[in-house]
Write a protein that holds these residues in place. Structure first.
Motif, PDB file in Angstrom:
ATOM      1  N   PHE B  31       0.803  -1.229   0.000  1.00  0.00           N
ATOM      2  CA  PHE B  31       0.000   0.000   0.000  1.00  0.00           C
ATOM      3  C   PHE B  31       0.830   1.271   0.000  1.00  0.00           C
ATOM      4  O   PHE B  31       0.285   2.363   0.058  1.00  0.00           O
ATOM      5  CB  PHE B  31      -1.003  -0.019   1.146  1.00  0.00           C
ATOM      6  N   THR B  32       2.155   1.136  -0.046  1.00  0.00           N
ATOM      7  CA  THR B  32       2.975   2.334  -0.260  1.00  0.00           C
ATOM      8  C   THR B  32       3.645   2.274  -1.618  1.00  0.00           C
ATOM      9  O   THR B  32       4.515   3.067  -1.917  1.00  0.00           O
ATOM     10  CB  THR B  32       4.045   2.470   0.836  1.00  0.00           C
ATOM     11  N   ASP B  33       3.225   1.316  -2.440  1.00  0.00           N
ATOM     12  CA  ASP B  33       3.812   1.153  -3.766  1.00  0.00           C
ATOM     13  C   ASP B  33       3.073   2.086  -4.730  1.00  0.00           C
ATOM     14  O   ASP B  33       2.192   1.672  -5.475  1.00  0.00           O
ATOM     15  CB  ASP B  33       3.667  -0.317  -4.185  1.00  0.00           C
ATOM     16  N   ILE B  34       3.439   3.372  -4.696  1.00  0.00           N
ATOM     17  CA  ILE B  34       2.662   4.374  -5.417  1.00  0.00           C
ATOM     18  C   ILE B  34       2.587   4.101  -6.924  1.00  0.00           C
ATOM     19  O   ILE B  34       1.501   4.154  -7.512  1.00  0.00           O
ATOM     20  CB  ILE B  34       3.215   5.796  -5.156  1.00  0.00           C
ATOM     21  N   VAL B  39      -2.151   2.333 -11.081  1.00  0.00           N
ATOM     22  CA  VAL B  39      -2.935   1.579 -12.074  1.00  0.00           C
ATOM     23  C   VAL B  39      -4.111   0.855 -11.421  1.00  0.00           C
ATOM     24  O   VAL B  39      -4.890   0.214 -12.105  1.00  0.00           O
ATOM     25  CB  VAL B  39      -2.061   0.549 -12.835  1.00  0.00           C
ATOM     26  N   LEU B  40      -4.228   0.980 -10.093  1.00  0.00           N
ATOM     27  CA  LEU B  40      -5.269   0.234  -9.371  1.00  0.00           C
ATOM     28  C   LEU B  40      -6.680   0.472  -9.912  1.00  0.00           C
ATOM     29  O   LEU B  40      -7.424  -0.481 -10.142  1.00  0.00           O
ATOM     30  CB  LEU B  40      -5.196   0.532  -7.877  1.00  0.00           C
ATOM     31  N   PRO B  41      -7.089   1.727 -10.158  1.00  0.00           N
ATOM     32  CA  PRO B  41      -8.478   1.931 -10.584  1.00  0.00           C
ATOM     33  C   PRO B  41      -8.771   1.284 -11.937  1.00  0.00           C
ATOM     34  O   PRO B  41      -9.890   0.830 -12.168  1.00  0.00           O
ATOM     35  CB  PRO B  41      -8.600   3.458 -10.681  1.00  0.00           C
ATOM     36  N   THR B  42      -7.791   1.241 -12.832  1.00  0.00           N
ATOM     37  CA  THR B  42      -8.069   0.722 -14.174  1.00  0.00           C
ATOM     38  C   THR B  42      -7.768  -0.769 -14.293  1.00  0.00           C
ATOM     39  O   THR B  42      -8.582  -1.525 -14.823  1.00  0.00           O
ATOM     40  CB  THR B  42      -7.254   1.499 -15.223  1.00  0.00           C
ATOM     41  N   GLN B  43      -6.599  -1.190 -13.782  1.00  0.00           N
ATOM     42  CA  GLN B  43      -6.241  -2.596 -13.938  1.00  0.00           C
ATOM     43  C   GLN B  43      -5.902  -3.209 -12.576  1.00  0.00           C
ATOM     44  O   GLN B  43      -4.725  -3.324 -12.231  1.00  0.00           O
ATOM     45  CB  GLN B  43      -5.036  -2.736 -14.871  1.00  0.00           C
ATOM     46  N   PRO B  44      -6.910  -3.567 -11.822  1.00  0.00           N
ATOM     47  CA  PRO B  44      -6.653  -4.065 -10.466  1.00  0.00           C
ATOM     48  C   PRO B  44      -5.772  -5.317 -10.452  1.00  0.00           C
ATOM     49  O   PRO B  44      -4.968  -5.498  -9.547  1.00  0.00           O
ATOM     50  CB  PRO B  44      -8.048  -4.359  -9.919  1.00  0.00           C
ATOM     51  N   PHE B  47      -2.174  -4.363 -10.843  1.00  0.00           N
ATOM     52  CA  PHE B  47      -1.687  -3.784  -9.592  1.00  0.00           C
ATOM     53  C   PHE B  47      -1.247  -4.888  -8.654  1.00  0.00           C
ATOM     54  O   PHE B  47      -0.147  -4.863  -8.103  1.00  0.00           O
ATOM     55  CB  PHE B  47      -2.797  -2.946  -8.937  1.00  0.00           C
ATOM     56  N   LEU B  48      -2.131  -5.890  -8.520  1.00  0.00           N
ATOM     57  CA  LEU B  48      -1.832  -6.967  -7.592  1.00  0.00           C
ATOM     58  C   LEU B  48      -0.550  -7.677  -8.012  1.00  0.00           C
ATOM     59  O   LEU B  48       0.342  -7.938  -7.200  1.00  0.00           O
ATOM     60  CB  LEU B  48      -3.004  -7.953  -7.566  1.00  0.00           C
ATOM     61  N   GLY B  49      -0.450  -7.946  -9.334  1.00  0.00           N
ATOM     62  CA  GLY B  49       0.731  -8.633  -9.834  1.00  0.00           C
ATOM     63  C   GLY B  49       2.000  -7.861  -9.545  1.00  0.00           C
ATOM     64  O   GLY B  49       2.948  -8.397  -8.978  1.00  0.00           O
ATOM     65  N   THR B  50       2.008  -6.562  -9.908  1.00  0.00           N
ATOM     66  CA  THR B  50       3.219  -5.768  -9.728  1.00  0.00           C
ATOM     67  C   THR B  50       3.565  -5.660  -8.248  1.00  0.00           C
ATOM     68  O   THR B  50       4.712  -5.854  -7.854  1.00  0.00           O
ATOM     69  CB  THR B  50       3.012  -4.337 -10.274  1.00  0.00           C
ATOM     70  N   ALA B  51       2.547  -5.326  -7.453  1.00  0.00           N
ATOM     71  CA  ALA B  51       2.819  -5.055  -6.042  1.00  0.00           C
ATOM     72  C   ALA B  51       3.322  -6.315  -5.343  1.00  0.00           C
ATOM     73  O   ALA B  51       4.331  -6.273  -4.631  1.00  0.00           O
ATOM     74  CB  ALA B  51       1.557  -4.532  -5.356  1.00  0.00           C
ATOM     75  N   VAL B  52       2.650  -7.446  -5.589  1.00  0.00           N
ATOM     76  CA  VAL B  52       3.086  -8.680  -4.946  1.00  0.00           C
ATOM     77  C   VAL B  52       4.452  -9.093  -5.470  1.00  0.00           C
ATOM     78  O   VAL B  52       5.325  -9.535  -4.711  1.00  0.00           O
ATOM     79  CB  VAL B  52       2.035  -9.790  -5.151  1.00  0.00           C
TER      80      VAL B  52
END
Lengths: 438, 399
Positions: B31-34, B39-44, B47-52
């Motif tokens: 949640f600090t991965d700005i 991209v969260l609103p458009t491609q959730p 987001f999950l893939g990149t952040a994890v």
């Protein structure tokens, strides 16, 4: 104490023994204090010619002023009279506690004398120094109030530092976000309200977490406090380095400007010191007065104090000790978090790493120093604020005193007070003890 | 089988605590991965893939940074030159270097917790030990190096002891709460260090940084004779200290008295033990250990006194003492774990630019979970231990 343990016929000699020892101690104290008085007189003879000028602004900064020209020697003479007088009185009467009141008279004189000796040949603007004292004292006093509420309810709270830090961080971020989302015009008005509000909420969150761990899981309260202090430092540093350093927009909050109190700010000399500060300062006074009233004059206060002194008894008469402790932690969290927002919003204008810099711990010191009483704690915070402010005054005027001396004064004073070297203060009896609701 | 299970049971809570702390830490990472959040609103899913993915990358860097890179080991086996071996072993060596001060301070806190004294002043005792060692070495620099070295280490012990004695004495004689006094004395110690670092005696000839002269003319000898490895004999001394503390606490009369005082001060007093004496002894031993840790840090690892020589060891030590169940062996294991975290954190910071401070936060979470074993049991649906199992962790938490 000793009388209770001894058989009945030994009560009288035991008491007189204790009395004799108290008298002896009072004599030693009297001799020490009188000696201090003599030292002050000796110093006076050396400093009769060292001139000092003190300047006060009358109403507005940089306009009309009143000026007092004096010598450091004068202060030393007054100090000598006050200290020596206390010493002689102490020798004569052998009082064990009442001498402490005179401390309030002669300790400031000692400080004034030392400072004026250091300022020899200089002109010091005291309006700024005194106004600065109140400003510095704000986060310390609020930290002290937060710790005080917790301890009165029977919870240890060494996490003030962590709450201040998180409050500062959350306050800066939310106030900046207000500007980002609402545009500069609305944001400038909303930000200064939203920032402190969310800072207080963050403090509440920490308070609830601590209370939950301490009450539900019986985690030692010193450990929860350590977790919060340590975790807050790690978390805020992490957020600063990972987010705020790159996305500086989220760390440019609107600053909270100074506001003059109508009418009162026009009082000559006193106005610029007391009534031309940030709104935080005024809120601090209000909190102090309200807290004092609620703590000692309302049912809530009585119950709070009862659950800190003797929770079993409080529970027996039907007081919900657990609920009181939860509420105390919530209130304390709100106060400390709110005070944290001061650090990042009043003049710094941004959040910086570890910007609380031990103020929370000094707040706890102020609480002890003020004997777990809001007004006393505020007074102690002023003393510590004065140490900060004086340090700045001296360095501005180019007096080369290592700042470490003044910076360590609050800590050393606290150790001295806790150790009971200047008369014992006593905290709530059951602070830090878990309570099992039957 | 059941014997093994019984032996492993006490480890369940600490291990789960560490795992939980890392899970919470990863949430904060996500949640600090700005850039990913944008991209969260458009491609959730993206987001999950990149952040994890970033979290896994970070923790992988943490692991190779603390234990070493397998490819480097392969290189070292293929062409066994000293340089290759040094490169392969360096991460482990650095982990143990980072663990050394933690073992000392962790032991210090464990001794005090066992005795029912809450020594929060490990930081102050550590920095003053380091300061004492530095000053002594600078003072005696003309003597033969081994003499200077031993004198420096002894000075570390004495300074740490003195800083532990003050709160111990104040608690035993005046009833001053040691948590308050040790916290305050931490700050006083830091001010003393800053003051000392201003004096010409300590300061280097040039520069205005708050650091001392370099004292590399005496140095704790290195443990592994390979180039560039910093691991020194301080680590071995730390292990010996752990063994001695263990012997002292569990095999001597004084140690028994300390533990008795820690479990129930009133009972210990009625049994004729000197409660005040135990408190002072515990604080002095505790301070001596922390001070020795500080001395080894400046004389073995950093070769220079600075005002951030402590880097929060006193606070980490509380985590270590709890994680290790206030047993010396457990403390050593926990210290090596935290040493690995701190050392691997540097690698993580370099490779993924995730700030090292994340680990401070994770360490705080570890303390929280270890101190609340019921919370961990609830999360993982563990059964409460039977009465025969004993509860070393809770003992520590309750001390």
């Amino acid at each position: 104490m000793t009388a209770a343990a001894a058989p009945a016929n030994a009560v009288v000699p035991a008491a007189s023994e204790a009395e004799r020892r108290a008298l002896q101690r009072a004599r030693i104290r009297g001799i020490v204090i009188s000696a201090l008085g003599l030292i002050a007189f000796a110093l006076a003879s050396n400093t009769m010619n060292s001139e000092v000028t003190f300047k006060f602004w009358v109403v507005t900064q940089g306009k009309d002023f009143v000026q007092i020209q004096t010598t450091a020697g004068m202060f030393w003479i007054l100090t000598g009279i006050a200290t020596g007088g206390t010493g002689i009185w102490q020798l004569w009467r052998g009082s064990s506690t009442r001498w402490r009141r005179w401390l309030i008279l002669w300790l400031p004189l000692w400080v004034a004398a030392v400072v004026s000796t250091l300022l020899t040949g200089k002109t010091a603007v005291l309006t700024n120094a005194f106004a600065g004292t109140f400003e510095y004292a704000f986060p310390i006093s609020m930290g002290a109030f937060a710790a005080l509420i917790c301890e009165r309810s029977g919870m240890f709270d060494i996490a003030v530092e962590g709450k201040l830090l998180v409050g500062a961080c959350v306050g800066a971020i939310t106030a900046s976000m207000a500007i980002q989302w609402l545009g500069p015009d609305t944001g400038m008005i909303v930000g200064p309200i939203v920032g402190p509000l969310f800072a207080a909420l963050a403090g509440v969150g920490i308070g609830v977490l601590m209370a939950w761990l301490a009450i539900r899981y019986k985690v030692d309260q010193i450990i929860t406090g350590t977790v919060v202090n340590f975790g807050a430092l790690g978390l805020t540093n992490f957020v600063y380095l990972r987010v705020l350093q790159t996305y500086t927009d989220y760390n440019t909050p609107p600053t909270i400007e100074k506001v003059d109190v109508p009418l009162l700010s026009g009082i000559p000399v006193l106005g610029p010191i007391l009534f031309q500060g940030t709104p935080y300062m005024y809120i601090g006074w209000v909190v102090m007065l309200v807290l004092t009233y609620f703590l000692f004059r309302t049912r809530w206060g009585l119950r709070l104090r009862a659950s800190g002194e003797y929770p079993q008894a409080a529970g027996t008469v039907g007081i919900n000790v657990i609920r009181i402790r939860y509420r105390a932690m919530i209130l304390a969290g709100a106060i400390a978090g709110f005070a944290g927002s001061y650090l990042s919003l009043h003049s710094a204008g941004s959040f910086q790493m570890n910007m609380s810099a031990g103020k929370g711990f000094i707040g706890i010191a102020a609480m002890i120093f003020g004997a777990w009483n809001p007004i006393g704690a505020f007074g102690a915070a002023l003393v510590f604020g004065f140490a900060d402010s004086t340090q700045q005054l001296l360095s501005q005027l180019g007096v080369d005193v290592p700042p470490q001396f003044l910076a360590s004064v609050p800590y050393i004073l606290t150790v001295v007070v806790v150790a009971g070297l200047v008369g014992r203060v006593r905290g709530p009896a059951m602070a830090g003890q878990p309570y099992e609701q039957g | 089988m059941s014997g093994l299970r019984r032996r492993l049971r006490p480890l369940a809570i600490p291990i789960l605590a560490v795992i939980s702390a890392f899970i919470v830490g990863s949430l904060f990472l996500i949640f600090t991965d700005i850039p990913a959040l944008q991209v969260l609103p458009t491609q959730p899913l993206d987001f999950l893939g990149t952040a994890v993915g970033n979290v896994i990358k970070a923790y992988a860097a943490l692991l190779t940074g603390s234990l070493g890179d397998p490819t480097r080991f392969a290189d070292a086996f293929r062409t066994p030159t000293p340089e290759n071996w040094a490169t392969a072993i360096r991460p482990i060596s650095e982990t143990l270097v980072a663990a050394t001060p933690l073992i000392f301070t962790g032991l210090a806190i464990a001794v005090s917790f066992r005795s029912g004294v809450f020594n929060i002043g490990g930081d102050g005792q550590f920095v003053l030990g380091a300061l004492g060692a530095t000053a002594t070495v600078l003072l005696l620099r003309d003597l033969p190096a081994p003499v200077t070295l031993v004198a420096g280490l002894l000075a570390g012990i004495v300074f740490g002891m003195a800083w532990g004695f003050i709160p111990g004495f104040l608690k035993a004689r005046m009833g001053a709460h040691e948590v308050i006094t040790t916290i305050m004395l931490n700050y006083v110690a830091l001010q003393i260090v800053q003051l000392a670092l201003r004096t010409p005696f300590m300061r280097p000839a040039t520069g205005s940084e708050p650091i001392s002269k370099v004292i590399d003319f005496v140095r704790v000898p290195a443990l592994i004779p390979l180039p560039g490895l910093r691991l020194h004999w301080g680590f071995i001394v730390a292990l010996i200290a752990a063994a001695l503390v263990s012997y002292f606490l569990f095999r001597t009369t004084k140690g028994f008295e300390l533990r008795a005082a820690g479990l129930n001060l009133t009972a210990a007093r009625y049994a004729g033990m000197s409660a005040g004496g135990s408190i002072i002894l515990a604080m002095v031993v505790s301070g001596a250990l922390a001070g020795l840790g500080g001395a080894f840090q400046v004389l073995g690892t950093v070769t220079q006194m600075s005002n951030d020589v402590n880097s929060g060891y006193g606070w980490t030590a509380i985590a270590l003492a709890l994680l290790g169940g206030t047993r010396p062996g457990g403390v050593v294991a926990a210290a090596i774990l935290f040493g690995a975290l701190n050392n691997g954190g540097h690698e993580m910071q370099i490779e993924t630019s995730i700030p090292l401070d994340l680990l401070v936060f994770i360490q705080a979470l570890v303390i929280m979970f270890v101190a609340a074993p019921d919370l961990v049991r609830q999360i993982y649906r563990l059964r409460r231990r039977g009465p025969e199992g004993g509860a070393p962790v809770e003992e520590g938490a309750a001390a």
